[in-house]
Scaffold this active site. Sequence first.
Site, PDB file in Angstrom:
ATOM      1  N   LYS A 264       0.534   3.458  -2.700  1.00  0.00           N
ATOM      2  CA  LYS A 264      -0.447   4.405  -3.223  1.00  0.00           C
ATOM      3  C   LYS A 264      -0.045   6.023  -3.142  1.00  0.00           C
ATOM      4  O   LYS A 264      -0.384   6.787  -3.729  1.00  0.00           O
ATOM      5  CB  LYS A 264      -1.653   4.099  -1.906  1.00  0.00           C
ATOM      6  CG  LYS A 264      -2.163   2.817  -2.015  1.00  0.00           C
ATOM      7  CD  LYS A 264      -2.995   2.454  -0.974  1.00  0.00           C
ATOM      8  CE  LYS A 264      -4.026   1.343  -1.464  1.00  0.00           C
ATOM      9  NZ  LYS A 264      -4.024   0.199  -0.770  1.00  0.00           N
TER      10      LYS A 264
ATOM     11  N   VAL B  72       0.860  -3.826   3.822  1.00  0.00           N
ATOM     12  CA  VAL B  72       0.793  -5.148   4.526  1.00  0.00           C
ATOM     13  C   VAL B  72       2.231  -6.066   4.133  1.00  0.00           C
ATOM     14  O   VAL B  72       2.165  -7.106   4.889  1.00  0.00           O
ATOM     15  CB  VAL B  72      -0.444  -5.876   3.877  1.00  0.00           C
ATOM     16  CG1 VAL B  72      -1.595  -5.082   4.574  1.00  0.00           C
ATOM     17  CG2 VAL B  72      -0.288  -5.955   2.556  1.00  0.00           C
TER      18      VAL B  72
ATOM     19  N   SER C 100       0.675  -1.089  -0.052  1.00  0.00           N
ATOM     20  CA  SER C 100       0.037  -0.063   0.040  1.00  0.00           C
ATOM     21  C   SER C 100       0.721   1.377   0.076  1.00  0.00           C
ATOM     22  O   SER C 100       0.281   2.186  -0.370  1.00  0.00           O
ATOM     23  CB  SER C 100      -0.949  -0.046   1.188  1.00  0.00           C
ATOM     24  OG  SER C 100      -1.984  -0.728   1.070  1.00  0.00           O
TER      25      SER C 100
ATOM     26  N   TYR D 151      -2.108  -1.792 -10.938  1.00  0.00           N
ATOM     27  CA  TYR D 151      -2.101  -1.703  -9.449  1.00  0.00           C
ATOM     28  C   TYR D 151      -1.607  -2.834  -8.567  1.00  0.00           C
ATOM     29  O   TYR D 151      -0.566  -2.844  -8.096  1.00  0.00           O
ATOM     30  CB  TYR D 151      -3.574  -1.725  -9.050  1.00  0.00           C
ATOM     31  CG  TYR D 151      -3.778  -1.787  -7.719  1.00  0.00           C
ATOM     32  CD1 TYR D 151      -3.815  -0.797  -6.663  1.00  0.00           C
ATOM     33  CD2 TYR D 151      -4.079  -2.923  -6.819  1.00  0.00           C
ATOM     34  CE1 TYR D 151      -3.784  -0.614  -5.287  1.00  0.00           C
ATOM     35  CE2 TYR D 151      -4.330  -2.866  -5.500  1.00  0.00           C
ATOM     36  CZ  TYR D 151      -4.113  -1.840  -4.776  1.00  0.00           C
ATOM     37  OH  TYR D 151      -4.388  -1.997  -3.333  1.00  0.00           O
TER      38      TYR D 151
ATOM     39  N   TYR E 163      -4.335   3.791   7.466  1.00  0.00           N
ATOM     40  CA  TYR E 163      -5.624   2.914   7.458  1.00  0.00           C
ATOM     41  C   TYR E 163      -6.752   3.609   8.439  1.00  0.00           C
ATOM     42  O   TYR E 163      -6.593   4.841   8.732  1.00  0.00           O
ATOM     43  CB  TYR E 163      -5.634   1.479   7.559  1.00  0.00           C
ATOM     44  CG  TYR E 163      -4.449   0.864   6.752  1.00  0.00           C
ATOM     45  CD1 TYR E 163      -4.435   0.823   5.565  1.00  0.00           C
ATOM     46  CD2 TYR E 163      -3.557  -0.016   7.455  1.00  0.00           C
ATOM     47  CE1 TYR E 163      -3.392   0.380   4.703  1.00  0.00           C
ATOM     48  CE2 TYR E 163      -2.890  -0.891   6.646  1.00  0.00           C
ATOM     49  CZ  TYR E 163      -2.457  -0.484   5.378  1.00  0.00           C
ATOM     50  OH  TYR E 163      -1.490  -1.117   4.481  1.00  0.00           O
TER      51      TYR E 163
END
Length: 306
Positions: free
Chosen positions: A65, A260, A62, A190, A242
């Site tokens: 991102k 993660v 992540s 992605y 998160y």
Amino acid sequence: MFNLLTTLVDNNRIYGKQGKLASYIPSLLEADPEHLGICIVELNSGREFHAGDCDTKFTIQSISKVVSLILALSDNGRENVFKKVNVEPTGMGFNSIINLEVRNKKIPYNPMINAGAIVTTSLIYGQSKEEKFERIIEFLRRATNNQNISINEEVYECEKITGDRNRSLAYFMKSNKVLEGNVEEILDLYFRQCSIEVTARDLARFGAVLANDGLAPWNGQRLMSRDVCRIAKTIMVTCGMYDASGEFAVKVGIPAKSGVGGGILATVPRSYGIGIYGPSLDKKGNSIAGLRLIKDLSDELDLSIF
Ligand code: GLN
């Protein structure tokens, strides 16, 4: 600094036992839950300090991102990006689908959850999906001053096989016309970006670029505008950890993004870039020992920006 980092790693390594490795892909389960490492780049001196497992490779997941947000903003401008993705925290898990339906505006809440990142990834310019991926990985090579950054093919294959939730999010957004273009190609990009391998040292350097308003401290090269850099850091504060972002802002108080794979990218504006690796995760998907380590560091060096 070196002694401090070594002590903090030694004190916190044990917490790896209390978490769990990400298990949706077999290769993520191969990590050692007691691995813990930190690297810090100090802007003033240009020096790098490290302790523990700071050269162990792991997938960025992540944390990518942040890269897709930066490229989407640089390519399209903020107005066009924020027509398609909002900037509000969700209070929900990173792969939650519920908000995509119940809100009036069907766009994702923010670019740091999976739905939002799938949208920013779809906005990255390039003639082909290969060119788009090349732009993502090349950005990371420059932001980490590491030309050897590459993809973990095994993880990429597994991301594709196990990516049904992401596929659902993407097709749902396509049905609402939030996502445009070839959904499978967007998802492929992605999955690829999530599978790029980095180390805590790489993340510390990326954090230093963010801390330095978008200029690479080692060669003065501008990797993004000041404005794009400021937006990225702001959204990292509000949404980067998160549904634990609020607690992290209170306890640690610096822009950060987790993945993660066990990584944490953090940045202290005008002072430090920080990279952490600890693959054992808490229930929300953040590195369990990494969180404690960065909290202790923030307390010791008084890093909170608030
Ligand atoms: N590849 C993971 C996913 O898309 C990344 C999620 C994460 O790091 N939180 O589900």
